[in-house]
Design an enzyme around this catalytic site. Structure first.
Site, PDB file in Angstrom:
ATOM      1  N   GLY A  37       0.813  -1.207   0.000  1.00 42.92           N
ATOM      2  CA  GLY A  37       0.000   0.000   0.000  1.00 42.92           C
ATOM      3  C   GLY A  37       0.849   1.260   0.000  1.00 42.92           C
ATOM      4  N   TYR A 141      -2.348 -20.292  -0.041  1.00 44.38           N
ATOM      5  CA  TYR A 141      -3.132 -19.060   0.100  1.00 44.38           C
ATOM      6  C   TYR A 141      -4.617 -19.382   0.265  1.00 44.38           C
ATOM      7  CZ  TYR A 141      -5.476 -14.724  -1.327  1.00 44.38           C
ATOM      8  OH  TYR A 141      -6.294 -13.626  -1.398  1.00 44.38           O
TER       9      TYR A 141
END
Length: 340
Positions: A37, A141
């Protein structure tokens, strides 16, 4: 006014959700480690707290300083294709980190927990994938995402923390992290074009996906939070029209105005060949939406990418296995990256 926590709110999907929450008149705290981010993604009006969900002390301090009404949990390690080779990191962030948040939410009497899950929980099987299919994750995942879905179901039953898990897939749009060489094919292709590099496609590119424009489904988070009768379940959200990865690559070239840009086919890698869902339930329960055509969504994303400009690929990941076990696709993907 209710105060909400958005983990991963400086990232791609999280920043769009923060925008929507602020526009609806809510107060928002963004919690992000700024690995993928960026500070500039956090909209004015939101409070940014920098930290990792994997750090229990930091999470506990965050909840001690703020009385959150709801948690919108989008922070994750999301490089699905490499997750099996970084198992400890994957589970530390996606399972242990998520558990820290659940515990903190319980201790502070949070009203509602929203979880950004993934189509990866399904693994291989029929397509389109439906909520009543038996999940069989094909990678670490997806296994981590399913683990937290199940933990939230247990927590809702035994400790009364309501939740919704939204199973997203192949979301793209403005603010994607183009520097990540291991995930987000649309962003990777856009950056490769701007850097004058060939688009790299694994195998023949016949893998089937449905690419979902972020603005189509971001409202589902708010709609789910506002509908208690639909809590405590997992719901698919995404575009329902599949295409091949190679078709998407051609569409990216067209969106960038370079229809003849070269495409280089790498060796095929182990991955689920067809992964897309039915989102009929979401459209029934959370309000319908029109799927943005791929060409239209890519045109908007390409305009943003051109304004942003090309970036140097970077990765903080190191495989947890011996170097001689690195697959060719991983070596190729990271060959031009720099370590921060």
């Amino acid at each position: 006014m209710p105060l909400h926590l958005v983990t991963g709110g400086a990232g791609f999907i999280g920043s769009h959700l923060t925008d929507r929450l602020l526009a609806a008149g809510h107060d928002v705290v963004v919690f992000d480690n700024l690995d993928g981010g960026k500070r500039e993604n956090v909209p004015d009006g939101a409070i940014l707290v920098v930290g990792s969900i994997a750090d229990r002390k930091t999470v506990d301090e965050l909840f001690a300083h703020h009385a959150f009404d709801s948690v919108f949990h989008l922070a994750a390690f999301a490089a699905e294709g490499i997750s099996h080779a970084v198992k400890a990191h994957n589970y530390e962030v996606n399972v242990i980190g998520s558990t820290h948040l659940i515990n903190a939410a319980l201790r502070t009497k949070v009203r509602y927990f929203s979880y950004a899950s993934s189509v990866a929980v399904y693994g291989t099987g029929r397509v389109p994938m439906h909520e009543d299919d038996h999940p069989q994750p094909a990678d670490s995942y997806g296994n981590a995402k399913l683990t937290i879905e199940r933990e939230l179901a247990i927590t809702a039953h035994l400790q009364n923390l309501p939740f919704t898990a939204l199973r997203m897939h192949n979301v793209y749009g403005e603010r994607q992290n183009m520097a990540d060489p291991l995930r987000n094919a649309v962003a990777i292709f856009l950056n490769q074009i701007m850097r004058g590099e060939p688009i790299t496609v694994y195998g023949d590119g016949s893998q089937l996906r449905s690419f979902t424009y972020v603005n189509d489904i971001i409202g589902c988070f708010l709609d789910a939070a506002d509908n208690p009768r639909h809590w405590n379940r997992a719901i698919n959200v995404g575009n329902q029209k599949p295409c091949t990865v190679l078709e998407m690559a051609h569409a990216v070239r067209d969106a960038m105005g370079v229809p003849d840009h070269p495409i280089h086919h790498l060796a095929a890698r182990e991955e689920v060949h067809a992964a897309y869902t039915s989102s009929e339930l979401a459209r029934l329960l959370l309000g319908g939406w029109e799927d943005t055509p791929l060409a239209e969504g890519l045109a908007a994303t390409a305009t943003w990418a051109k304004t942003h400009g090309p970036v140097q690929p970077r990765s903080t990941l190191s495989l947890e296995t011996e170097p001689d076990t690195q697959p060719e696709w991983y070596t190729t993907a990271t060959s031009r990256t720099e370590k921060p």
